[in-house]
Design an enzyme around this catalytic site. Sequence first.
Site, PDB file in Angstrom:
ATOM      1  N   HIS A  60     -12.017   7.318   3.371  1.00 56.41           N
ATOM      2  CA  HIS A  60     -11.796   8.104   4.826  1.00 56.41           C
ATOM      3  C   HIS A  60     -11.663   9.405   4.509  1.00 56.41           C
ATOM      4  O   HIS A  60     -10.667   9.952   4.207  1.00 56.41           O
ATOM      5  CB  HIS A  60     -10.782   7.420   5.131  1.00 56.41           C
ATOM      6  N   GLU A  66      -8.657   9.446   2.164  1.00 53.51           N
ATOM      7  CA  GLU A  66      -7.845   7.978   1.888  1.00 53.51           C
ATOM      8  C   GLU A  66      -8.673   7.023   1.090  1.00 53.51           C
ATOM      9  O   GLU A  66      -9.668   6.952   1.697  1.00 53.51           O
ATOM     10  CB  GLU A  66      -7.248   7.392   3.369  1.00 53.51           C
ATOM     11  N   ASN A 115      -3.218   8.294  10.429  1.00 53.80           N
ATOM     12  CA  ASN A 115      -3.405   7.802  11.730  1.00 53.80           C
ATOM     13  C   ASN A 115      -2.043   6.858  12.154  1.00 53.80           C
ATOM     14  O   ASN A 115      -1.862   6.766  13.459  1.00 53.80           O
ATOM     15  CB  ASN A 115      -4.732   7.360  12.013  1.00 53.80           C
TER      16      ASN A 115
END
Length: 511
Positions: free
Chosen positions: A144, A156, A194
């Site tokens: 990510h 990530e 997130n």
Amino acid sequence: MNALSSQDLIAVIGAGAMGSGIVQVALNAGHRVALYDAAPAALARGVASIDATYRRLLDKGKIDAATHADRMARLLPAESLDDLARAALVIEAIVEDLDIKARVLSEVEALLGEHAIIATNTSSLSVTAIAARLKRPAQVAGLHFFNPAPLLPLVEIVSGKATAPEVADTLFATALAWHKVPVRCASTPGFIVNRVARPFYGEALRLLADCAASAATIDAILRDVGGFRMGAFELMDLIGHDVNYAVTKSVYDALYQDPRYKPSLLQKDLVDAGWLGRKSGTGFYAYGDNAVRPASFVAQDAPRPAQVIVEGDLGVAAPLIQLAHDAGLAVTVSQAAAGRALLWIDGVAIALTDGRSALQRLADGDPAGIVFDLAFDYRNGGAIALAAADLAQDGAMQTATGFFQALGKRVLIVDDVPGMVVMRTVAMLANEAADVVQQGVASAADTDLAMVNGVNYPRGPLAWADLIGAAAVGRVLANLAAAYGDDRYRSAPLLLRRALNGRRFHTGASA
């Protein structure tokens, strides 16, 4: 733990902004990169965008003509998925739809060698669920990147349930070789960033809904007192409310409507109105050539105080004492009643917020009718936030304002809400980060590394908890829970353990 060789072909599926950015990262690292998009026009735009980016760097003297030519020569537009068959790593960056991602990756998996790694750049979908649709789930992981991928350092590395450890190791080493900051995490809603970031938006939205202050004042406090790069409202405007709201709702639904992640009706109203932020021209703020930015609520000049008495240990706010000395104020240190930490300014008691409103403190027999907020840097920061109880003595706010102005601070005023702005935000961020560690999603070091490098936080949430003290963070959360009667503010078990055993989340320099 070996990184992929620069001789290995990298394939990227999806030629949008994110896919094109990932292509640049791999090209910059010396790889040949095959770029595929199901829409030929999108592929052409992606290639043109990459070339334009390198031409801008060439014009600025950041790369030379040979480097530009070499990188573009290693970019291989792919007419079909068959052109990706020799890739050692395939990264998909297409629409956030699990069925579509799984279908495309299943097609490309059939073409790849058995040791090829398949990575998804999803920001919200389950890596485990995507991998389960493929024949070799052990070869599937999340990779990510954050937008824009060439500029933002964080990546990530997300392991699904079946991801082979050596696959995650290879991606980690490759990200390092690509000059990124990789962190490891398990596949869980929101991954690290997130998920942990939700309170930054959620608490600001709740404060605005409670009419604690204007969006401009809350943003100014988060920036100028809390040290955050941007305030929550200007950041949501930048991200786009459709995107930010969708991520919040996705995490909320994926975690079975846990109240910690409950979306805001204020933000939904913006989305419904089409007020999406910068990209639509209007959000919490107006944008455009004639747009006027609203001012934050700053206190007027107040008289300089004559005397400061310090009662008890001010903890994280202790630098205020030296600032008072430096400002030439008369400072006296006195013994404190059990558990009290106060500043008496010309007879007016003020205190660092502990999650209670100033009015609640007076009702509890505490003399502090004025509270001030947590600050990232009390000594060097240029602002402070204050709130006064409705029953505070006449002139108390002016006295407190004069004290902080004498220390060189701009004073921002908010209504008397529990936990103020920075303190409740940091407490909730630390609490969420503690839950991420407790649940084995990521280590404390990787969690803080992710928040600093992924969203530019001035300090990792767990490092901030170490500075404030886990027990103090726990008290803030308990007082917020008592004030609101909301499970949203329950303390993470690991935070409570750290409060009881006195241990830190980090040891050594990382704290």
